[in-house]
Design a protein around this motif. Sequence first.
Motif, PDB file in Angstrom:
ATOM      1  N   GLY A   7       0.794  -1.216   0.000  1.00  0.00           N
ATOM      2  CA  GLY A   7       0.000   0.000   0.000  1.00  0.00           C
ATOM      3  C   GLY A   7       0.827   1.267   0.000  1.00  0.00           C
ATOM      4  N   THR A   8       2.063   1.169  -0.469  1.00  0.00           N
ATOM      5  CA  THR A   8       2.974   2.319  -0.477  1.00  0.00           C
ATOM      6  C   THR A   8       3.149   2.839  -1.906  1.00  0.00           C
ATOM      7  N   PRO A   9       2.887   4.128  -2.147  1.00  0.00           N
ATOM      8  CA  PRO A   9       3.076   4.687  -3.483  1.00  0.00           C
ATOM      9  C   PRO A   9       4.540   4.589  -3.923  1.00  0.00           C
ATOM     10  N   VAL A  10       4.748   4.536  -5.239  1.00  0.00           N
ATOM     11  CA  VAL A  10       6.104   4.401  -5.779  1.00  0.00           C
ATOM     12  C   VAL A  10       6.430   5.597  -6.676  1.00  0.00           C
ATOM     13  N   ILE A  58       2.068   1.119 -13.849  1.00  0.00           N
ATOM     14  CA  ILE A  58       1.928   1.897 -12.615  1.00  0.00           C
ATOM     15  C   ILE A  58       1.310   3.257 -12.894  1.00  0.00           C
ATOM     16  N   LYS A  59       1.724   3.897 -13.966  1.00  0.00           N
ATOM     17  CA  LYS A  59       1.153   5.198 -14.317  1.00  0.00           C
ATOM     18  C   LYS A  59      -0.324   5.065 -14.676  1.00  0.00           C
ATOM     19  N   ALA A  60      -0.648   4.022 -15.446  1.00  0.00           N
ATOM     20  CA  ALA A  60      -2.044   3.820 -15.849  1.00  0.00           C
ATOM     21  C   ALA A  60      -2.947   3.584 -14.644  1.00  0.00           C
ATOM     22  N   ALA A  61      -2.403   2.933 -13.623  1.00  0.00           N
ATOM     23  CA  ALA A  61      -3.196   2.618 -12.425  1.00  0.00           C
ATOM     24  C   ALA A  61      -3.204   3.759 -11.413  1.00  0.00           C
ATOM     25  N   ASN A  62      -2.453   4.843 -11.677  1.00  0.00           N
ATOM     26  CA  ASN A  62      -2.314   5.957 -10.737  1.00  0.00           C
ATOM     27  C   ASN A  62      -1.815   5.476  -9.379  1.00  0.00           C
ATOM     28  N   ALA A  63      -0.828   4.564  -9.424  1.00  0.00           N
ATOM     29  CA  ALA A  63      -0.272   3.994  -8.186  1.00  0.00           C
ATOM     30  C   ALA A  63       1.050   4.635  -7.797  1.00  0.00           C
ATOM     31  N   GLY A  64       1.448   5.701  -8.509  1.00  0.00           N
ATOM     32  CA  GLY A  64       2.692   6.375  -8.194  1.00  0.00           C
ATOM     33  C   GLY A  64       2.971   7.468  -9.206  1.00  0.00           C
ATOM     34  N   LEU A  65       4.186   8.001  -9.145  1.00  0.00           N
ATOM     35  CA  LEU A  65       4.613   9.054 -10.059  1.00  0.00           C
ATOM     36  C   LEU A  65       5.789   8.557 -10.882  1.00  0.00           C
ATOM     37  N   LYS A  86      -4.637  -2.197  -5.590  1.00  0.00           N
ATOM     38  CA  LYS A  86      -5.382  -2.578  -6.786  1.00  0.00           C
ATOM     39  C   LYS A  86      -4.433  -2.845  -7.942  1.00  0.00           C
ATOM     40  N   CYS A  87      -3.438  -1.985  -8.092  1.00  0.00           N
ATOM     41  CA  CYS A  87      -2.441  -2.168  -9.151  1.00  0.00           C
ATOM     42  C   CYS A  87      -1.689  -3.472  -8.955  1.00  0.00           C
TER      43      CYS A  87
END
Length: 415
Positions: free
Chosen positions: A336-339, A351-358, A391-392
Amino acid sequence: MRILHIISSMDPKRGGTSAFVRQITSVLIKLKHHNEVLCLNGNDHDFLSKEPFLIHAIGPTKSSWAYSNRLIPWLTKNVTEYDTVVQHGLWQYLGYALSDVISKRKKEGLTTPTWYIYPHGMLDPWFQKAESRKLKAIRNWFYWKLIENRVVAAADSLLFTCEEEMRLAEGTFRPYKPKSVHNVGYGIPEPPDNGDRQIAAFHSVLPHLKDKPFLLFLSRIHPKKGVELLLKAYADLKSQGIQDLPYLVIAGPCANESHWNELQSLAVSLNLQQAKVPYNCSQFIQITTTPPSDVFWTGMLSGDLKWGALRAADAFILPSHQENFGIAVVEALACGTPVLISNKVNIWREIKAANAGLVSEDTESGTQELISNWLELSPLQKNEIISSTIKCFTNDFGVDNAANRLTKLLNGEPL
């Protein structure tokens, strides 16, 4: 099905490839496949006896080519005991030896196992373009022309862990004529339970970070990982007087003593305050430091300490110049930690498509942008990213999806 994995080293300190073998075999075992590993380590390492599968260690070897005069005799005697052989990595003697043994059997009309190769990012064009690798790039070009292109062409298929890796491999060398290529994906199991215990274990050795924000770099400390970019970007932001700049934790083993010393000197020249470092660059010791400190060097973290660091971090950061898959990136998502990653980490698109980080460039300005953009997000925006991480992980990098694709391939079913 009986599967033999061949890899130069199963030492956990060698990074992602050995971790990949451990992960994939654990899944294949659950699916009732019999797995064994052939490696070129000496047989006197503790890690060899801690796995749920048999490891044949026939080394040690002394050169980077990992030559062993025991390899071809071992393969000649034993290769037909397996239905499938999976070669992990390129540019080493093991590929040449496997090609030699299998081609001789085919010429004699004898049965051979199915032979797959995971390049594990070793066909990435970065290795041929990096300024620090000019001599190695020339060496690889000659080696490809003389040997490796024939190894790749002889295998039944090349297996890739993501679409980006497969795409990048197409244009690095000529001739490039694999019989077939497959993106089988890759996944990891969910993190072990008891996150509270894991976080407590991490805070027990870094009590100063309890309830404090920090960015976590957790990977091998290697020139391709971009640690120098991270230090420079962090120092630039500090010099700008950025408010609430999180601490920086750099965790991981380093096999290159000169690179380790360069990074330590760089941090000093940037006026970064550092916590007490391990007494060597590959071993973790308890940190006893008095704040203030900007950067905490921890050495290699494992077990509860690693999972605690991943869970406690504000964000995971990896400005790598080249990253085939990034197991630690996915582990962070699973916690559950953003990347915050460079676009040279091959799973950046997912990861970008899932909005799970920058995502940004693997440059100093790009790395600074990663940190500053993260700090500029509102609490609501950060929470949206945090809610997307698991989710990602589940949708793109869960172990079941990857295991099903690989199993289909091994069974001769279409993907």
